[in-house]
Scaffold this motif. Structure first.
Motif, PDB file in Angstrom:
ATOM      1  N   SER A  56       0.852  -1.174   0.000  1.00  0.00           N
ATOM      2  CA  SER A  56       0.000   0.000   0.000  1.00  0.00           C
ATOM      3  C   SER A  56       0.891   1.228   0.000  1.00  0.00           C
ATOM      4  CB  SER A  56      -0.903  -0.015   1.241  1.00  0.00           C
ATOM      5  OG  SER A  56      -1.468   1.245   1.433  1.00  0.00           O
ATOM      6  N   SER A  57       0.676   2.107  -0.937  1.00  0.00           N
ATOM      7  CA  SER A  57       1.553   3.262  -1.086  1.00  0.00           C
ATOM      8  C   SER A  57       1.542   4.144   0.155  1.00  0.00           C
ATOM      9  CB  SER A  57       1.127   4.085  -2.308  1.00  0.00           C
ATOM     10  OG  SER A  57      -0.228   4.486  -2.187  1.00  0.00           O
ATOM     11  N   ASP A  58       0.395   4.214   0.866  1.00  0.00           N
ATOM     12  CA  ASP A  58       0.367   5.072   2.037  1.00  0.00           C
ATOM     13  C   ASP A  58       0.810   4.327   3.294  1.00  0.00           C
ATOM     14  OD1 ASP A  58      -1.853   3.486   2.034  1.00  0.00           O
ATOM     15  OD2 ASP A  58      -3.204   4.994   2.864  1.00  0.00           O
ATOM     16  N   ALA A  59       0.524   3.017   3.350  1.00  0.00           N
ATOM     17  CA  ALA A  59       0.908   2.255   4.535  1.00  0.00           C
ATOM     18  C   ALA A  59       2.385   1.912   4.524  1.00  0.00           C
ATOM     19  CB  ALA A  59       0.078   0.971   4.632  1.00  0.00           C
ATOM     20  N   GLY A  60       2.982   1.711   3.331  1.00  0.00           N
ATOM     21  CA  GLY A  60       4.374   1.347   3.242  1.00  0.00           C
ATOM     22  C   GLY A  60       4.658  -0.065   3.700  1.00  0.00           C
ATOM     23  N   VAL A  61       3.626  -0.901   3.791  1.00  0.00           N
ATOM     24  CA  VAL A  61       3.790  -2.289   4.216  1.00  0.00           C
ATOM     25  C   VAL A  61       2.980  -3.180   3.293  1.00  0.00           C
ATOM     26  CG1 VAL A  61       4.148  -1.693   6.639  1.00  0.00           C
ATOM     27  CG2 VAL A  61       1.838  -2.158   5.817  1.00  0.00           C
ATOM     28  N   LEU A 201      -5.733   0.303  -2.549  1.00  0.00           N
ATOM     29  CA  LEU A 201      -5.825   1.748  -2.331  1.00  0.00           C
ATOM     30  C   LEU A 201      -6.805   2.124  -1.228  1.00  0.00           C
ATOM     31  CD1 LEU A 201      -5.825   2.981  -6.046  1.00  0.00           C
ATOM     32  CD2 LEU A 201      -3.877   2.636  -4.516  1.00  0.00           C
ATOM     33  N   GLY A 202      -7.621   1.161  -0.798  1.00  0.00           N
ATOM     34  CA  GLY A 202      -8.602   1.444   0.245  1.00  0.00           C
ATOM     35  C   GLY A 202      -9.893   2.060  -0.260  1.00  0.00           C
ATOM     36  N   ALA A 203     -10.130   2.003  -1.560  1.00  0.00           N
ATOM     37  CA  ALA A 203     -11.330   2.615  -2.141  1.00  0.00           C
ATOM     38  C   ALA A 203     -12.582   1.842  -1.750  1.00  0.00           C
ATOM     39  CB  ALA A 203     -11.213   2.669  -3.667  1.00  0.00           C
ATOM     40  N   ASN A 204     -13.520   2.508  -1.097  1.00  0.00           N
ATOM     41  CA  ASN A 204     -14.816   1.948  -0.688  1.00  0.00           C
ATOM     42  C   ASN A 204     -14.674   0.766   0.265  1.00  0.00           C
ATOM     43  OD1 ASN A 204     -16.274   3.790  -2.248  1.00  0.00           O
ATOM     44  ND2 ASN A 204     -16.165   2.482  -4.069  1.00  0.00           N
ATOM     45  N   VAL A 205     -13.533   0.668   0.951  1.00  0.00           N
ATOM     46  CA  VAL A 205     -13.360  -0.368   1.971  1.00  0.00           C
ATOM     47  C   VAL A 205     -13.778   0.192   3.322  1.00  0.00           C
ATOM     48  CG1 VAL A 205     -11.748  -1.931   3.105  1.00  0.00           C
ATOM     49  CG2 VAL A 205     -11.526  -1.494   0.655  1.00  0.00           C
ATOM     50  N   VAL A 206     -13.065   1.192   3.803  1.00  0.00           N
ATOM     51  CA  VAL A 206     -13.452   1.882   5.031  1.00  0.00           C
ATOM     52  C   VAL A 206     -14.014   3.258   4.714  1.00  0.00           C
ATOM     53  CG1 VAL A 206     -12.585   2.852   7.203  1.00  0.00           C
ATOM     54  CG2 VAL A 206     -11.845   0.586   6.456  1.00  0.00           C
ATOM     55  N   THR A 207     -13.411   3.939   3.758  1.00  0.00           N
ATOM     56  CA  THR A 207     -13.868   5.269   3.361  1.00  0.00           C
ATOM     57  C   THR A 207     -14.326   5.263   1.903  1.00  0.00           C
ATOM     58  OG1 THR A 207     -11.601   5.885   2.760  1.00  0.00           O
ATOM     59  CG2 THR A 207     -12.342   6.427   4.987  1.00  0.00           C
ATOM     60  N   ALA A 208     -15.291   6.109   1.598  1.00  0.00           N
ATOM     61  CA  ALA A 208     -15.816   6.197   0.238  1.00  0.00           C
ATOM     62  C   ALA A 208     -14.749   6.774  -0.709  1.00  0.00           C
ATOM     63  CB  ALA A 208     -17.066   7.063   0.208  1.00  0.00           C
ATOM     64  N   SER A 209     -14.778   6.302  -1.938  1.00  0.00           N
ATOM     65  CA  SER A 209     -13.785   6.745  -2.926  1.00  0.00           C
ATOM     66  C   SER A 209     -14.350   7.865  -3.794  1.00  0.00           C
ATOM     67  CB  SER A 209     -13.374   5.568  -3.818  1.00  0.00           C
ATOM     68  OG  SER A 209     -12.548   5.997  -4.864  1.00  0.00           O
TER      69      SER A 209
END
Length: 449
Positions: A56-61, A201-209
């Protein structure tokens, strides 16, 4: 609502299913990361390295490594066991099972799904053949959807993953949606919930994309938080399979006989009239003792209570001295829809063993706390997961195949239909020669004695 019912309602148990590399582990990692359920030392140990596969580009893991815990899984980049993880939000607590995607680990999926209320089936958008009409889904997606249906999971969502690789194209999503709705209609699932996501990317998983303005539904986490997961078994009458008979012989005043087990459905109260099956004897509940001594309902300094509910482990003492043994079933004496005493069953089987089902072999059928000899009389039909059609005139079931089978039992069992009770309507099948668990079964018909 009792405290245990409130606790059960507050917990969501869900399983992620789908084919290998659909992104199940990454999705769970995203849920853990975005709900801040990862410890700092875990993040540090999973920092981006040369061994990272998908990051994940933001998590770095590598988010998938949060669930792919076995060393063999990390080396191969696959999930080969059911990995359980826990996280919570201000609204709910979650227990999530990451099921294997490979076909040879279908038995692990069955195990995880049988303990879940909810299924999240991932569909890799890039692996759907969009050139057919309707689009062609992977065979493993179809198999997992069929198993989820057979196991009677109450809530199912299809998460269409990797939509970022199609630049979140609404037409692509709608094309895949049509294929999924066609699948669910053929296998008998209710109209499904579908969510376009990117686990990476986390799209529509926890937050809306912002990339899906055309999608007006909830995020995956919002959908999970909104579910009613109170046990269906609360609507059923008492079902209490006896696991063990505890005796403590002493003076006449100290003599104790308690019947131990877990309440599979309904409730039981002190003074209630119960019936013991298969004998049909009736008795009165004298005392109920909870297995958990820390219960807030303790009375008189011990763990005696006035009543107990679904899911609680208890010891029950009866006023009358009647014949009760392991495998007996307590029901309410006033039950208007009692279970059936039967030696002939029809059941859906999910075959799990490498050795195919044999009509000439003897099996042991384990139902609740009872085990009886069983022989397969006939195989009615087998599901073709490619075409979703039912094939008849077959002589066996192979690994991971699903079929409808007729049984003759050595002695009768007391059973509900699976549609009525997932606890007392299910069983496992054991090969007596190898002691392998070879199949999971759901009772569809029971012929009364």
């Amino acid at each position: 609502m009792t405290s245990i019912q409130t606790q059960q309602q507050n917990v969501v148990r869900f399983i992620t299913a789908g084919s290998v590399d659909d992104g199940k582990s990454t999705l769970i990692g995203r849920l853990l990361y975005d709900t801040k359920s990862i410890l700092v030392d875990q993040l540090e140990s999973l920092s981006k390295t040369k061994h990272a596969r998908v990051t994940s580009s933001d998590a770095g893991v590598d988010l998938a490594l949060l669930t792919d815990g076995l060393e063999a899984e990390r080396e191969q980049g696959i999930t080969i066991d059911v990995a359980y993880r826990y996280f919570s939000t201000p609204k709910r607590k979650f227990i999530v099972a990451d099921a294997p995607g490979h076909e040879q680990y279908t038995r692990n999926l069955v195990t995880g799904a049988s303990q879940s209320d909810v299924a999240v089936i991932l569909v890799d958008a890039t692996r759907v053949d969009l050139n057919t009409s309707p689009s062609t889904l992977l065979a493993q997606t179809k198999r997992h959807a069929a198993i989820v249906h057979l196991l009677g999971l109450r809530h199912v969502v299809f998460a269409v993953n990797k939509m970022d690789l199609y630049e979140f194209d609404e037409k692509v999503f709608n094309t895949i949606k049509t294929a999924i709705e066609d699948l669910t209609q053929k296998i008998g699932l209710p109209k499904p919930t579908l969510i376009p996501i990117s686990a990476l990317l986390g799209a529509n998983v926890v937050t809306a994309s912002k990339n899906t303005p055309w999608y007006k539904g909830p995020t995956l986490l919002e959908w999970l938080e909104s579910l009613d997961t109170s046990p269906e078994s609360e609507k059923l009458s008492l079902r209490f399979p006896v696991q063990y008979v505890a005796r403590q012989d002493g003076s006449a005043s100290d003599d104790f006989r308690g019947y131990l087990g877990e309440i599979e459905s309904g409730s039981i109260r002190k003074g209630q009239k119960i019936k013991v099956l298969p004998s049909g004897s009736e008795a009165t509940v004298a005392e109920i003792y909870l297995g958990n001594r820390s219960s807030s309902k303790q009375t008189n300094g011990n763990n005696a209570v006035d009543s107990a509910q679904t899911g609680q482990a208890v010891a029950i003492q009866l006023s009358e001295d009647i014949d009760v043994s392991r495998g007996s079933l307590f029901i309410s004496a006033e039950d208007s829809h009692p279970p059936v005493l039967s030696k002939q069953l029809s059941a859906d089987l999910c075959w799990l063993d490498s050795e195919p089902l044999s009509l000439s072999r003897k099996y042991a059928l384990r139902h609740t706390t009872n085990t009886v000899g069983a022989k397969v009389k006939s195989i009615q039909q087998v599901l073709d997961v490619q075409t979703l059609s039912q094939a008849s005139d077959v002589r066996g079931l192979s690994t991971n195949e699903i079929g409808r089978v007729d049984f003759i039992l050595q002695k009768p069992i007391v059973a509900d239909l699976f549609d009525q009770s997932q606890r007392t309507g299910a069983f496992i099948l054991i090969d007596e020669a190898t002691n392998h668990t070879v199949a999971a079964g759901m009772i569809r018909e029971a012929i009364a004695q």
